[in-house]
Design an enzyme around this catalytic site. Structure first.
Site, mmCIF file in Angstrom:
data_model
loop_
_atom_site.group_PDB
_atom_site.id
_atom_site.type_symbol
_atom_site.label_atom_id
_atom_site.label_comp_id
_atom_site.label_asym_id
_atom_site.label_seq_id
_atom_site.Cartn_x
_atom_site.Cartn_y
_atom_site.Cartn_z
ATOM 1 N N HIS A 1 14.587 9.035 -7.752
ATOM 2 C CA HIS A 1 14.526 7.824 -8.060
ATOM 3 C C HIS A 1 13.063 7.355 -7.322
ATOM 4 C CE1 HIS A 1 14.471 3.605 -8.823
ATOM 5 N NE2 HIS A 1 14.771 3.218 -7.323
ATOM 6 N N ASP B 1 -17.623 4.798 -21.323
ATOM 7 C CA ASP B 1 -16.666 5.717 -20.899
ATOM 8 C C ASP B 1 -16.424 5.929 -19.259
ATOM 9 O OD1 ASP B 1 -14.575 7.433 -20.841
ATOM 10 O OD2 ASP B 1 -14.962 8.070 -22.926
ATOM 11 N N TRP C 1 12.753 10.083 -0.728
ATOM 12 C CA TRP C 1 11.254 10.077 -0.953
ATOM 13 C C TRP C 1 10.373 10.268 0.134
ATOM 14 C CZ3 TRP C 1 6.572 7.333 -0.626
ATOM 15 C CH2 TRP C 1 6.676 5.936 -0.032
ATOM 16 N N SER D 1 -4.051 15.446 -9.069
ATOM 17 C CA SER D 1 -4.387 14.486 -10.121
ATOM 18 C C SER D 1 -4.934 13.174 -9.565
ATOM 19 C CB SER D 1 -3.109 14.309 -10.938
ATOM 20 O OG SER D 1 -2.998 13.104 -11.695
ATOM 21 N N SER D 2 -4.201 12.614 -8.292
ATOM 22 C CA SER D 2 -4.663 11.364 -8.033
ATOM 23 C C SER D 2 -6.303 11.414 -7.584
ATOM 24 C CB SER D 2 -3.839 10.841 -6.963
ATOM 25 O OG SER D 2 -2.465 10.630 -7.144
ATOM 26 N N HIS E 1 1.812 4.454 4.726
ATOM 27 C CA HIS E 1 1.625 2.948 4.565
ATOM 28 C C HIS E 1 0.303 2.605 3.739
ATOM 29 C CE1 HIS E 1 1.879 -1.106 5.270
ATOM 30 N NE2 HIS E 1 0.720 -1.165 5.298
ATOM 31 N N GLU F 1 -0.456 4.274 1.218
ATOM 32 C CA GLU F 1 0.162 4.425 -0.287
ATOM 33 C C GLU F 1 0.799 3.059 -0.682
ATOM 34 O OE1 GLU F 1 0.395 6.845 -2.510
ATOM 35 O OE2 GLU F 1 2.043 6.014 -3.735
ATOM 36 N N TYR G 1 -0.210 0.345 -0.383
ATOM 37 C CA TYR G 1 -1.477 -0.668 -0.426
ATOM 38 C C TYR G 1 -1.973 -0.145 -1.973
ATOM 39 C CZ TYR G 1 -0.110 -3.776 2.892
ATOM 40 O OH TYR G 1 0.523 -4.668 3.543
ATOM 41 N N SER H 1 -5.305 -11.365 -10.254
ATOM 42 C CA SER H 1 -6.580 -12.099 -10.105
ATOM 43 C C SER H 1 -7.199 -12.261 -11.396
ATOM 44 C CB SER H 1 -7.280 -11.491 -9.183
ATOM 45 O OG SER H 1 -6.852 -11.292 -7.890
ATOM 46 N N HIS I 1 4.777 1.457 12.167
ATOM 47 C CA HIS I 1 5.693 0.180 11.868
ATOM 48 C C HIS I 1 6.976 0.990 11.083
ATOM 49 C CE1 HIS I 1 3.386 -1.352 8.220
ATOM 50 N NE2 HIS I 1 4.235 -0.682 7.890
ATOM 51 N N HIS I 2 7.016 2.015 10.544
ATOM 52 C CA HIS I 2 7.920 2.932 9.840
ATOM 53 C C HIS I 2 8.893 3.392 10.891
ATOM 54 C CE1 HIS I 2 6.744 1.652 5.799
ATOM 55 N NE2 HIS I 2 5.540 1.544 6.245
ATOM 56 N N THR J 1 -3.298 -11.074 3.525
ATOM 57 C CA THR J 1 -2.240 -11.178 2.303
ATOM 58 C C THR J 1 -1.974 -12.774 2.226
ATOM 59 O OG1 THR J 1 -1.101 -9.230 3.217
ATOM 60 C CG2 THR J 1 -0.107 -10.435 1.525
ATOM 61 N N LYS K 1 -4.737 -14.250 0.057
ATOM 62 C CA LYS K 1 -4.683 -14.015 -1.229
ATOM 63 C C LYS K 1 -3.722 -14.920 -1.968
ATOM 64 C CE LYS K 1 -6.291 -9.389 -1.880
ATOM 65 N NZ LYS K 1 -7.101 -9.441 -3.251
ATOM 66 N N ARG L 1 21.112 1.982 4.354
ATOM 67 C CA ARG L 1 20.478 2.591 3.093
ATOM 68 C C ARG L 1 20.840 3.962 3.025
ATOM 69 N NH1 ARG L 1 14.246 3.359 4.194
ATOM 70 N NH2 ARG L 1 14.055 3.892 1.932
#
Ligand code: HEM
Ligand SMILES: [Cu+2]
Ligand SMILES: [Cu+2]
Lengths: 526, 384
Positions: free
Chosen positions: A70, A99, A135, A163-164, A247, A249, A251, A262, A296-297, A322, A325, A444
């Site tokens: 998932h 293009d 994950w 790919s990315s 991390h 990622e 963002y 926006s 922080h993880h 943040t 924004k 979790r």
């Protein structure tokens, strides 16, 4: 560029060999929706098992495979490709380019994705089952203790990474080189800005992820011990490497969403975006800070106190840009002339729920408190507020907003609004109670739980089924629009919308801006 | 029935209360913890500090949220096109923008101060009065009391909830999934230092009410501590995904008076001495089978199935190892199968239990070897 007037090729080869940014964008969008449904069905299995205490439907190992797939499918298959698809469609049209800069690479970066995910899904049928280590695939659960399918998983991650990276290089090259005359950087729509910055993040961190999985591969098959203490390695090293990717990622996932919001809020407020410059600077500072907060993880891995303090302060700082924004979006609405069509509703949903996710993020950044929150459902609630109500809501808003431009037909506003309200209610019913059970002590990634968590989990499951089924309405609405929607002919579909994409005919022709537009200096931005 | 009705009302009212955020913990006073919505302050000073910190930040967020959403909803209501407004055109204001960059910064500093002091409090490992080594295994905890005088006392703590409750063939008990065969016992008002590590994958030892969560990492020893101020039973769970039965490795801690603790420790030490004695004895088949079944259900059934049918581990019924040469069987039991989930149980089970479980595997589930393993055989096998 040879023939300026050729249309799409016929049949399957149109899609296989296309180098057209709109075709590729379309394929990305459909693919990501398919992955959203696939990842969503895994979530439905998870929530069905968690509907009541006790094991009813699946066994614990399969449950872990579901949580793992998932997460992987949603992050790498649904959210990321959907924004790449949007970038493909919109960036050339927003900057007045014919293009993408590297169209053949563009074709490749899409077409390697479906086989990679097919392969990943096929691990479900392998001996030992699909990856079951989450994950975040912490070693050594993902190395010494993993099922054989982990090798396929590593291969898939490499392909997704390639790919990315190709997609990002393409975006960087396009934005830097193909802007229409007069389209200076500080005139670019924010969606283009946020994607430019995201693309740099991707190019910086995808190789780190590739490094992490390569080290895993070496540990598993070639006798190294990067992550095994028994051989002189360090399991915590894995987490540092993973989160140095992980991390940024998150963002990567949210910045394009910021861009979308926006674009849309000013359109329905009929008022220019407030604080354009500070939006750009805030995006850049978030991107910078995202590189120095990864641990922080990992507050509970046993870092020295100086490390804890550093990562705590740095993480807290992210709240500043943040906040800027959020304040800017609200000021954009302030004294505008607001209407609430479906895209705007999803943006407002985003604004409220993402802000709540930001608050819980701030709470999580407080290291001593995180000792209690960490790896509980509180974290699950946090990241679904930012990723689903953040990224997915804004993506949904984007589809409703630009769909008329893409296909020249209008979606059903009633159905769109219904979709919004069901999503909004279902989402909150699913994830709000997860704050409670998390704080009360529910970890979790568990397939079964103690009795005191039963009611809130049942609520969560009901909410999840509601949210999940509302996506069928979305699919139906989109298909009905394409097939038999009311035709729209105005170039500018929304009266308040600004930007070059609204200067081309509706539906957008196969080729746009073959001769670059002149950007009017008064059209500052968005 | 009462409980059920209460459940249903809670279910119906939940969303409403959720929105109000007012669901008071006092309504749940009857059965203490059901539908708890907040972090427990717990029974330690550190826990109280963390709780206060959590609530402070929560309320700061609530205040900011009320302001931000207040402005937003005001705008949604008053600045809608249907009220015939004409949109303003302003799109920047340096002053305002500086203000809302700087003000949050100071709010953050105000949060960082108590956060830092709480963190330093947690990291103060000095002056611990006793040490317990906690080791995570797939899927159980081992507790080892480091006694400077006298021998260490060590034991495993396994989930006690029967499979029948988990698979819904029996009613679930009050502490479903949060009960173990042997809890950790520590004295009240004593600074207990935990040395946390793991044997296989990463686990995390978490007891909310003791305000302790620490990752258990193979090859590393992490430090943490607690000092409970109230006697009682405190329950928690493994918090780091550690494989199939991650959801089934609870932590239970009994905090008892110092007196009780001393008695308990003395009894444990006596028990250890007794096991030593037993190791020199020879047992009958019945004794071994009875003891073996207990050990099997506790330590092996999770992977090999309650009836030896296999699962994550291979089937024991008709297994070539369990029906083969005894030395080979002992080898697998004692030293495990490297690179698989089959761990080396030699260090986890004492020789009596090992002898019993091997005997049991050879003579249960239709296996009919008829031979017995005695503690001395295990001892000799270990010596090589
Ligand atoms: C104000 C900004 C934010 C802050 C301060 C913040 C802080 C944190 C912290 C401290 C954690 C670790 C919690 C734990 O595991 O104990 C976390 C987890 C997470 N956050 Fe955020 N966050 C913010 C915004 C976001 C955004 C925008 C996203 C993505 C769109 C995001 C996605 C995640 C994810 C996916 C996780 C969990 C990862 C995992 O363990 O599986 N966060 N956040
Ligand atoms: Cu993070
Ligand atoms: Cu675990």
């Amino acid at each position: 560029m040879g023939d300026h007037h050729h249309g799409p090729a016929k049949g399957l080869s149109r899609w296989l060999f296309t180098t057209n940014h709109k075709d590729i964008g379309t394929m990305y969008l459909w693919f990501s929706f398919a992955m959203f449904i696939l990842g969503g069905s895994f979530a439905m299995i998870i929530r069905a098992e968690l509907f009541q205490p006790g094991m009813q439907l699946v066994d614990p190992l399969f449950f872990n495979q579901m949580t793992t797939l998932h997460g992987l499918v949603m992050v790498f298959g649904a959210i990321m490709p959907s924004f790449v698809g949007l970038a493909n469609w919109m960036i050339p049209m927003m900057i007045g380019a014919p293009d993408m800069a590297l169209p053949r690479m563009n074709n490749w970066s899409f077409w390697i994705l479906p086989p990679a995910f097919l392969l990943l899904a096929s691990t479900l049928f392998m001996e030992g089952g699909a990856p079951a280590f989450g994950w975040t695939f912490y070693a050594p659960l993902s190395t010494t203790y993993a099922a054989p399918s982990v090798t396929i998983f590593i291969f898939c991650i490499h392909v997704l990474g390639i790919s990315s990276i190709m997609g990002s290089i393409n975006i960087i090259a396009t934005v830097m080189n193909m802007r229409a005359p007069g389209m200076t950087y500080m005139k670019m729509p924010l969606f283009v800005w946020t994607w430019l910055i995201t693309a740099f993040l991707l190019v910086a961190v995808m190789p780190v992820l590739a490094g992490a999985v390569t080290m895993m591969l070496m540990d598993i098959h070639f006798g190294t011990s990067f992550f095994s203490a028994a051989g002189g390695g360090d399991p915590v090293l894995f987490q540092h490497v993973f989160w140095f990717f992980g991390h940024p990622e998150v963002y990567i996932i949210i910045l394009p969403a910021f861009g979308v919001v926006s674009q849309i809020i000013p359109a329905f407020a009929r008022k220019p975006l407030f604080g354009y410059d500070s939006m750009v600077y805030a995006t850049a500072s978030i991107a910078f800070l995202s590189f120095i907060v990864w641990a922080h993880h990992m507050y509970t891995v046993g870092m020295p106190v100086a490390g804890e303090l550093f990562f705590m302060y740095a993480t807290m700082l992210i709240a500043v840009p943040t906040g800027v924004k959020v304040f800017n979006w609200i000021s954009t609405m302030w004294r505008g002339a607001l209407t609430f069509e479906t895209p705007m509703l999803f943006c407002l949903g985003f604004l409220v729920l993402f802000t709540i996710g930001g608050f819980t993020g701030l709470m999580l950044s407080i290291a001593p408190a995180d000792f209690q929150y960490h790896d509980s459902y509180f974290v699950v609630a946090h990241f679904h507020y930012v990723m689903v109500a953040g990224a997915v809501f804004s993506m949904t808003a984007a589809v409703y907003y630009w769909l008329p431009k893409w296909c020249g037909k209008m979606y059903s506003e009633t159905m769109g609004k219904t979709h919004f309200w069901i999503s909004f209610i279902g989402f909150n019913l699913t994830f709000f109670p997860q704050h409670f059970v998390g704080l009360a002590g529910m970890p979790r990634r568990i397939p079964d739980y103690a009795l005191q968590f039963a009611d809130f989990n049942m609520m969560s499951s009901i909410g999840a089924f509601i949210y999940g089924s509302s996506q069928i309405l979305f699919l139906y609405n989109v298909i009905a629009t394409i097939v038999s929607g009311k035709p729209v002919s105005d170039d500018k579909v929304w009266d308040g919308a600004e930007g070059l994409e609204w200067t081309v005919p509706t539906p957008a022709p196969y080729h746009t801006f073959e001769t670059p537009p002149k950007v009017d200096a008064s059209h500052a931005h968005s | 029935m009462f409980l059920k009705a209460k459940r249903l009302t809670a279910l119906a009212l939940g969303p409403v209360l959720m929105l109000l955020g007012l669901y008071s913990a006092s309504t749940a006073a009857a059965d203490a913890k059901v539908n708890e919505i907040n972090m427990p302050p717990g029974v330690t000073n550190v826990g109280q500090s963390i709780f206060d910190l959590h609530m402070t930040i929560f309320w700061i967020c609530v205040i900011i949220g009320v302001l931000v959403f207040g402005v937003m909803f005001y705008s949604i209501y008053y600045h809608r096109k249907s009220r015939g407004v004409t949109p303003a055109t302003f799109h920047e204001s340096t002053k305002v923008e500086i203000a809302w960059t700087v003000v949050p910064f100071f709010i953050l500093i105000a949060m960082a101060v108590p956060a830092t002091s709480t963190l330093l409090e947690i990291y103060d490992f000095e002056d611990a009065e006793m040490d317990v080594l906690i080791t995570g295994y797939q899927w159980k905890w081992k507790y080892e009391y480091i006694n400077e005088d006298g021998e260490n006392v060590a034991f495993f703590s396994n989930l006690r909830t029967p499979q029948s409750e988990i698979y819904n063939t029996a009613d679930k008990g009050e502490h479903y999934l949060l009960e173990v065969d042997e809890p950790l016992v520590i004295p009240v008002d004593t600074k207990v230092r935990f040395l946390v590590t793991a044997n296989d994958v990463i686990h995390a030892w978490w007891v909310p009410e003791l305000a302790v969560k620490k990752d258990a990492i193979p090859g590393f020893i992490n430090e943490t501590w607690t000092q409970a101020t109230e006697e009682g039973v405190y329950r928690g769970q493994c918090a780091e995904l550690c494989g199939k039965d991650h959801g089934f490795m609870p932590v239970v801690v009994n905090v008892v008076s110092k007196q009780e603790y001393a008695e308990w420790m003395a009894a444990k030490q006596a028990e250890a001495a007794e096991i030593k004695q037993l190791m020199a004895q020879t047992f009958s088949m019945d004794e071994l089978m009875e003891r073996g079944k207990g050990v099997y259900d506790r330590s092996c059934a999770a992977c090999h199935g309650a009836n030896g049918e296999g699962g994550l581990g291979k089937a024991i019924a008709d297994s070539p190892i369990a029906t083969g040469d005894m030395a080979g069987h002992l080898e697998v039991g004692i030293n495990g199968v490297p690179g698989t989930a089959m761990q080396a149980f030699g260090g986890q089970l004492n020789d009596v239990d090992m002898a019993a479980v091997i005997t049991y595997q050879r003579n249960a589930f239709g296996n009919n070897m008829g031979d017995m393993v005695q503690p001395i055989d295990v001892f000799n096998h270990k010596k090589g």
